[in-house]
Write a protein that holds these residues in place. Structure first.
Motif, mmCIF file in Angstrom:
data_model
loop_
_atom_site.group_PDB
_atom_site.id
_atom_site.type_symbol
_atom_site.label_atom_id
_atom_site.label_comp_id
_atom_site.label_asym_id
_atom_site.label_seq_id
_atom_site.Cartn_x
_atom_site.Cartn_y
_atom_site.Cartn_z
ATOM 1 N N ALA A 1 0.935 -1.277 -0.107
ATOM 2 C CA ALA A 1 -0.052 0.128 0.018
ATOM 3 C C ALA A 1 0.888 1.286 0.102
ATOM 4 N N CYS A 2 1.995 1.394 0.689
ATOM 5 C CA CYS A 2 2.911 2.308 0.747
ATOM 6 C C CYS A 2 4.436 2.136 1.045
ATOM 7 N N ASP A 3 5.285 2.749 1.266
ATOM 8 C CA ASP A 3 6.499 2.850 1.854
ATOM 9 C C ASP A 3 6.441 2.711 3.150
ATOM 10 N N ARG A 4 7.866 2.029 3.506
ATOM 11 C CA ARG A 4 8.016 1.833 4.895
ATOM 12 C C ARG A 4 7.993 3.382 5.395
ATOM 13 N N VAL A 5 8.756 4.174 5.110
ATOM 14 C CA VAL A 5 8.866 5.400 5.541
ATOM 15 C C VAL A 5 7.367 6.245 5.972
ATOM 16 N N THR A 6 6.693 5.773 4.785
ATOM 17 C CA THR A 6 5.320 6.489 5.026
ATOM 18 C C THR A 6 4.475 5.941 6.043
ATOM 19 N N VAL A 7 4.663 4.756 6.471
ATOM 20 C CA VAL A 7 4.151 4.212 7.758
ATOM 21 C C VAL A 7 4.477 4.862 8.888
ATOM 22 N N TYR A 8 5.794 5.154 8.858
ATOM 23 C CA TYR A 8 6.173 5.811 10.363
ATOM 24 C C TYR A 8 5.284 7.285 10.035
ATOM 25 N N ARG A 9 5.541 7.966 9.040
ATOM 26 C CA ARG A 9 4.841 9.314 8.960
ATOM 27 C C ARG A 9 3.291 9.300 9.386
ATOM 28 N N ILE A 10 2.582 8.132 8.719
ATOM 29 C CA ILE A 10 1.305 8.194 9.134
ATOM 30 C C ILE A 10 1.064 7.907 10.475
ATOM 31 N N LEU A 11 1.861 7.128 11.229
ATOM 32 C CA LEU A 11 1.702 6.542 12.468
ATOM 33 C C LEU A 11 1.799 8.157 13.454
ATOM 34 N N ARG B 1 1.380 11.065 12.324
ATOM 35 C CA ARG B 1 0.240 11.905 12.404
ATOM 36 C C ARG B 1 -0.933 11.524 13.077
ATOM 37 N N LEU B 2 -1.232 10.031 12.854
ATOM 38 C CA LEU B 2 -2.559 9.663 13.663
ATOM 39 C C LEU B 2 -2.345 9.790 15.188
ATOM 40 N N VAL B 3 -1.203 9.699 15.519
ATOM 41 C CA VAL B 3 -1.082 9.871 17.132
ATOM 42 C C VAL B 3 -1.183 11.265 17.421
ATOM 43 N N THR B 4 -0.754 12.346 16.509
ATOM 44 C CA THR B 4 -1.017 13.679 16.968
ATOM 45 C C THR B 4 -2.536 14.204 16.664
ATOM 46 N N GLU B 5 -3.131 13.479 15.687
ATOM 47 C CA GLU B 5 -4.427 13.705 15.601
ATOM 48 C C GLU B 5 -5.446 13.034 16.556
ATOM 49 N N ASN B 6 -4.720 12.290 17.394
ATOM 50 C CA ASN B 6 -5.541 11.389 18.491
ATOM 51 C C ASN B 6 -6.518 10.388 17.978
ATOM 52 N N LYS B 7 -5.992 9.863 16.791
ATOM 53 C CA LYS B 7 -6.713 8.439 16.359
ATOM 54 C C LYS B 7 -6.483 7.387 16.959
ATOM 55 N N ILE B 8 -4.855 7.201 17.369
ATOM 56 C CA ILE B 8 -4.411 6.212 17.794
ATOM 57 C C ILE B 8 -3.503 6.431 19.035
ATOM 58 N N HIS B 9 -3.180 5.597 19.674
ATOM 59 C CA HIS B 9 -2.361 5.689 20.831
ATOM 60 C C HIS B 9 -1.048 4.907 20.627
ATOM 61 N N LYS B 10 -0.001 5.634 21.240
ATOM 62 C CA LYS B 10 1.434 5.131 20.907
ATOM 63 C C LYS B 10 1.666 4.343 22.440
ATOM 64 N N ILE B 11 2.041 3.077 22.291
ATOM 65 C CA ILE B 11 2.016 2.392 23.572
ATOM 66 C C ILE B 11 3.416 1.838 23.898
ATOM 67 N N VAL B 12 4.259 1.843 24.925
ATOM 68 C CA VAL B 12 5.386 1.420 25.016
ATOM 69 C C VAL B 12 5.196 0.231 25.898
ATOM 70 N N ASN B 13 5.415 -0.862 25.189
ATOM 71 C CA ASN B 13 5.348 -2.301 25.802
ATOM 72 C C ASN B 13 6.409 -2.641 26.993
ATOM 73 N N VAL B 14 6.063 -3.763 27.604
ATOM 74 C CA VAL B 14 6.996 -4.084 28.865
ATOM 75 C C VAL B 14 8.557 -4.337 28.264
ATOM 76 N N ASP B 15 8.479 -4.609 26.983
ATOM 77 C CA ASP B 15 9.937 -4.876 26.552
ATOM 78 C C ASP B 15 10.589 -3.854 25.843
ATOM 79 N N GLY B 16 9.936 -2.773 25.926
ATOM 80 C CA GLY B 16 10.361 -1.650 25.245
ATOM 81 C C GLY B 16 9.930 -1.283 23.650
ATOM 82 N N THR B 17 9.305 -2.354 23.122
ATOM 83 C CA THR B 17 8.866 -2.110 21.824
ATOM 84 C C THR B 17 7.680 -0.999 21.887
#
Lengths: 129, 129
Positions: B36-46, B48-64
């Motif tokens: 659907a798109c480039d690897r870099v684009t996924v990073y940029r979309i993510l 944007r979605l976080v700043t737009e409050n559409k999704i949450h960024k979660i730090v897992n217990v293993d650091g991922t």
DNA sequence: TTATTTAATGCAACATTGTTGCGTTTTGCA
DNA sequence: TGCAAAACGCAACAATGTTGCATTAAATAA
């Protein structure tokens, strides 16, 4: 199980972690022991120190992996992380809020392995500045 | 502030996150929207979605770093993370233990930004197998 | 002290995850 | 339909972590 050895590089890494008053990342540790050993060796020493229970591997709230010597527990037993931690986003120091015990009441169907209870914010020292 | 646009790649990313019942990492998301798109684009979309409050960024217990659509809150307000989360090390699912509220009593000198209250272990479903 | 065993190291190479710059494409709107 | 800029693809780079293997050095025994 292999018998651990006390090498110069290992001593240097452990010394840096011990003398720092906040948790250090691998790059920070490598920087501080500069010249003592290779970058790869630092990774391997850290892994060993963790399995030997000499240091703790801490996942910071931003996902970075840090290593620290836990002052509130001796090395002979597993540390009970049933208390809160405060992670300052300014000075990066992680503090144990030992008096803030969290009581978890989960159904027996949940098998608990570890607790990660961290508050991020600005600590009193950084607040003042 | 720029006006967000609804692109095909963005829709694909959001769809994958929405239809998954556990938080996904960037590599997992890229794998699922393959082509659907480039690897870099996924990073940029993510981002944007976080700043737009559409999704949450979660730090897992293993650091991922994982991304998820939070089901227990609508998009218009910040989610109150004052409750415990259970992170299963087997199936990787993160569950909100909404009934397990943690009361934090810190001196006013601490400025709290966020709470990270996660228990890692094995969830009931994975226990059974 | 010296020899022996194997834990630990250095180095090179590779893997994964994330970032930046820039020219091109596409979206939303007038 | 035309236009401004949001979004994209691609290449290159950066940071962090891993693996294989030949070499070095630490601990113990002779």
């Amino acid at each position: 199980m292999s018998i651990p050895r006390n090498t110069k590089a290992k001593q240097a890494v452990l010394h840096e972690i011990s003398s720092s008053d906040f948790a250090l990342s691998q790059p920070e540790i490598f920087e501080r022991v500069k010249g003592a050993c290779d970058r790869v060796t630092v990774y391997r020493i850290l892994d060993r120190l963790v399995t030997e229970n000499k240091i703790h591997k801490i996942v910071n709230v931003d996902g970075t992996i840090n290593y620290a010597r836990c002052t509130s527990c001796d090395e002979s037993h597993m540390h009970a992380h049933d208390h809160l931690h405060f992670s300052c986003i300014a000075c990066k120091k992680i503090e144990c809020l030992a008096e803030q015990i969290v009581h978890v009441n989960l159904p027996a169907s949940y098998q608990i392995k570890e607790l990660f209870l961290t508050i991020s914010g600005i600590c009193p020292s950084c607040q003042a500045t």
